[in-house]
Enzyme design. Sequence first.
Site, mmCIF file in Angstrom:
data_model
loop_
_atom_site.group_PDB
_atom_site.id
_atom_site.type_symbol
_atom_site.label_atom_id
_atom_site.label_comp_id
_atom_site.label_asym_id
_atom_site.label_seq_id
_atom_site.Cartn_x
_atom_site.Cartn_y
_atom_site.Cartn_z
ATOM 1 N N ASP A 33 0.826 -1.210 0.000
ATOM 2 C CA ASP A 33 0.000 0.000 0.000
ATOM 3 C C ASP A 33 0.860 1.260 0.000
ATOM 4 O O ASP A 33 1.939 1.287 0.595
ATOM 5 C CB ASP A 33 -0.898 -0.007 1.246
ATOM 6 N N ASN A 62 -10.171 -2.441 -6.859
ATOM 7 C CA ASN A 62 -9.310 -1.539 -7.628
ATOM 8 C C ASN A 62 -9.885 -1.176 -8.989
ATOM 9 O O ASN A 62 -9.412 -0.227 -9.628
ATOM 10 C CB ASN A 62 -7.915 -2.151 -7.811
#
Length: 253
Positions: A32, A80
């Site tokens: 991340d 995503n």
Amino acid sequence: MKRVITPDRNRVLHPPQIPAEFLPRHIALVMDGNGRWAQERGMPRTQGHKRGEAVLLEVVDACLAMGIPYLSAYAFSTENWRRTPDEVRFLMGFNRDVLRRQREWLNERGVRVVWAGRRPRLWRSVLKELEKAEELTRDNTAMTLVMCVNYGGRAEIVDGVRSLAQQVASGKVRPEEISESMLSAYMYDPQMPDVDLFLRPSGEKRTSNFLLWQSAYAEMVYQDKLFPDFGPEDLFAAVEEYARRDRRFGGTK
């Protein structure tokens, strides 16, 4: 002390000396902060993802140095797809190209590559490279790298329950026979051990729908560092913290 030279930085790793029984068998890694890392430097978000590729290879080397047998990397989530079309196209193409570039490197190190995720929406070219990497490395035993592409923890559970429900509907399984171990066999990677260490850099403190079933008793370690700045020393620190934890699994010691 075991010494391993990484190919990218040509530096020597010094993993901490931890008895094998205190090492995690399976690390779940949320990669991340790539986009934020790039934006903070006035760069396109894509540059952060490119830096993340090198960091992942360093993490693989660090796991090999410590003898960690299983690493799952969150490469592209089912959520995503909500990103901008340009970033989605880049990430799909990037995942494909990373596999094409690095499968020989992984194979040379004895790393077995496994894919976990959903087929719908996944680019055929990405799926093709995943399958090639799986085929090339299927007999490797040094460690397993699970590439979680188009993956979601809830989606995995739903897909597993759906498959098991079909077995019940066909009369092959009786409802009273269903157990946790039986449902585990219907997950994307039935051989995957439970997650011991759930590691997330970037300062965020949430699972983000990653390996929910497998992480029921995982030790959570969050680090305030964006993934492109993450290095082997950060992995070693997380494993040391894990080794200090008192794991009771609902019981007492």
